[in-house]
Design an enzyme around this catalytic site. Structure first.
Site, short mmCIF file in Angstrom:
data_model
loop_
_atom_site.label_atom_id
_atom_site.label_comp_id
_atom_site.label_asym_id
_atom_site.label_seq_id
_atom_site.Cartn_x
_atom_site.Cartn_y
_atom_site.Cartn_z
N GLY A 12 0.34 -0.91 0.40
CA GLY A 12 0.04 0.10 -0.01
C GLY A 12 1.06 1.46 0.21
N ASP A 38 2.34 -1.63 -4.34
CA ASP A 38 1.17 -0.90 -3.99
C ASP A 38 0.21 -1.92 -5.23
OD1 ASP A 38 -0.25 1.29 -2.97
OD2 ASP A 38 -0.93 0.68 -4.72
N ILE A 39 -1.05 -1.59 -5.20
CA ILE A 39 -1.63 -2.89 -6.33
C ILE A 39 -1.64 -1.73 -7.82
CG2 ILE A 39 -4.15 -1.74 -6.63
CD1 ILE A 39 -5.09 -4.58 -6.50
N ARG A 40 -1.28 -0.55 -7.90
CA ARG A 40 -0.84 0.15 -8.94
C ARG A 40 -0.16 -0.18 -9.77
NH1 ARG A 40 -3.45 5.49 -6.56
NH2 ARG A 40 -2.64 4.80 -3.76
N TYR A 146 -15.64 -2.23 8.61
CA TYR A 146 -14.05 -2.09 9.09
C TYR A 146 -13.68 -2.63 10.15
CZ TYR A 146 -10.15 1.14 8.39
OH TYR A 146 -8.61 1.50 8.86
N1 SER Z 1 -9.77 6.50 9.39
C1 SER Z 1 -9.81 5.53 9.04
C2 SER Z 1 -11.06 5.90 8.47
O1 SER Z 1 -11.95 6.46 8.61
C3 SER Z 1 -10.04 4.75 10.87
O2 SER Z 1 -8.66 3.66 10.73
O3 SER Z 1 -11.59 4.70 7.52
#
Ligand code: SER
Length: 320
Positions: A12, A38-40, A146
């Site tokens: 990344g 990176d993937i790019r 997430y």
């Molecule tokens: N800054 C991040 C987000 O907003 C949280 O780790 O996804």
């Protein structure tokens, strides 16, 4: 320059943290000891690293081969999908945010790498805890995709450390604010967008409501902390899930007031979107005493210093 023979892979590396961390690592360990990925495809921005390789971290075989080919000793594994985008693509978020981490933990277990850094987030926090000064060891009950991926990752890190002695280190980053490389898809990213739009248009519509405080941090302080943690003696570290990092805590209204001190005509309004619910589930401030005690976490930037630096640098960057 540091003298130990580290060979560092950054995943990344073209992202918001990656571009700045790669440059810092090159400064410390020497450009030729850094492999950026990176993937790019290759990008001008990453000339800081001696080597650039295109890598999709979900391609484990390629990642394992890159580690072997370049005799990598240390990995900063930053490739990840942020909170907003993860809600849209939950299965992909799980695959990207968790599985490659386990592949790297396995490599460390097999002694093919010596040390691993992996970023966690304030998104690990959720239901059933006070919003303010959240301590290191509170129960983790995230409500976002997430956050779930980050809690799982933290637990895998701790498991590999406790069971196999893997030297994995992690920080729960607050929202990161920087001007060099834009973030993308995060809930805290309003605090980056606001600066771009202040400079370009003189006004901003925030997708987070005016009184929602979240933990935030200027990028230089995040990079400094990351290096500090990775250079600390292993025996000093008492946390192998991920260290709390508090940084600053402010609301969109407070941030716009700081911008108005420099740009009196700046205007803000508020149209919260789906990310408001994610923000509401996160703490407003975080206690990071354990990180201060274990490895000397400290900060340089307060809200005004960060605002000044952001405005100054973006005015220059967006001039053309
Ligand atoms: N800054 C991040 C987000 O907003 C949280 O780790 O996804």
């Amino acid at each position: 320059m540091h003298t130990t023979t580290e060979k560092i892979l950054v995943t990344g590396a073209l992202g918001q943290i990656g571009t700045e961390l790669t440059a810092k690592l090159a400064e410390i360990y020497g450009k030729d000891n850094i492999v950026a990925s990176d993937i790019r495809a290759q990008d001008q921005a990453i000339t800081a690293a001696g080597t650039y390789v295109q890598l999709d971290v979900t391609d484990s075989e390629r990642m394992i081969n890159i580690v072997a080919e370049h005799s990598v000793t240390t990995v900063y594994h930053l490739a990840s999908l942020l909170s907003g985008t993860s809600e849209d693509k939950p299965m992909f978020a799980w695959r990207l945010n968790v599985e490659p981490l386990i592949v790297l933990l396995e490599l460390a277990k097999e002694k093919k790498i010596k040390r691993l850094f992996w970023p966690s987030s304030i998104a690990v926090f959720g239901k059933g805890i006070p919003k303010k000064n959240v301590k290191q060891d509170v129960p983790l009950n995230p409500t976002s995709v997430y956050g779930i991926s980050k809690v799982a990752g933290e637990k895998w890190c701790e498991y590999y450390h406790d069971k196999f002695g893997v030297d994995v280190r992690s920080i729960r980053y607050p929202g990161l604010i920087s001007w060099k490389t834009p973030a993308g898809g995060g809930t805290t990213d309003y605090a980056v967008e606001i600066f771009y739009e202040a400079v370009q248009k003189g006004e901003y519509t925030s997708f987070i409501d005016k009184d929602t405080a979240m933990p935030m941090l200027y990028m230089d302080d995040a990079i400094d902390a990351t290096i500090r943690l990775m250079q600390a003696p292993s025996a000093q570290l008492t946390v192998r899930t991920s260290y709390n990092m508090g940084g600053l805590s402010f609301t969109p209204k407070e941030l716009s007031a700081a911008i108005k001190k420099k740009m009196p005509d700046f205007k803000i309004d508020y149209k919260p979107d789906f990310r408001q619910a994610i923000a509401d589930s996160w703490p407003s401030s975080i206690d990071d005493k354990v990180a201060q005690d274990d490895w000397g976490l400290r900060y340089e930037y307060d809200l005004d210093a960060m605002t000044d630096t952001m405005l100054l640098n973006l005015k220059e960057k967006l001039k053309h």
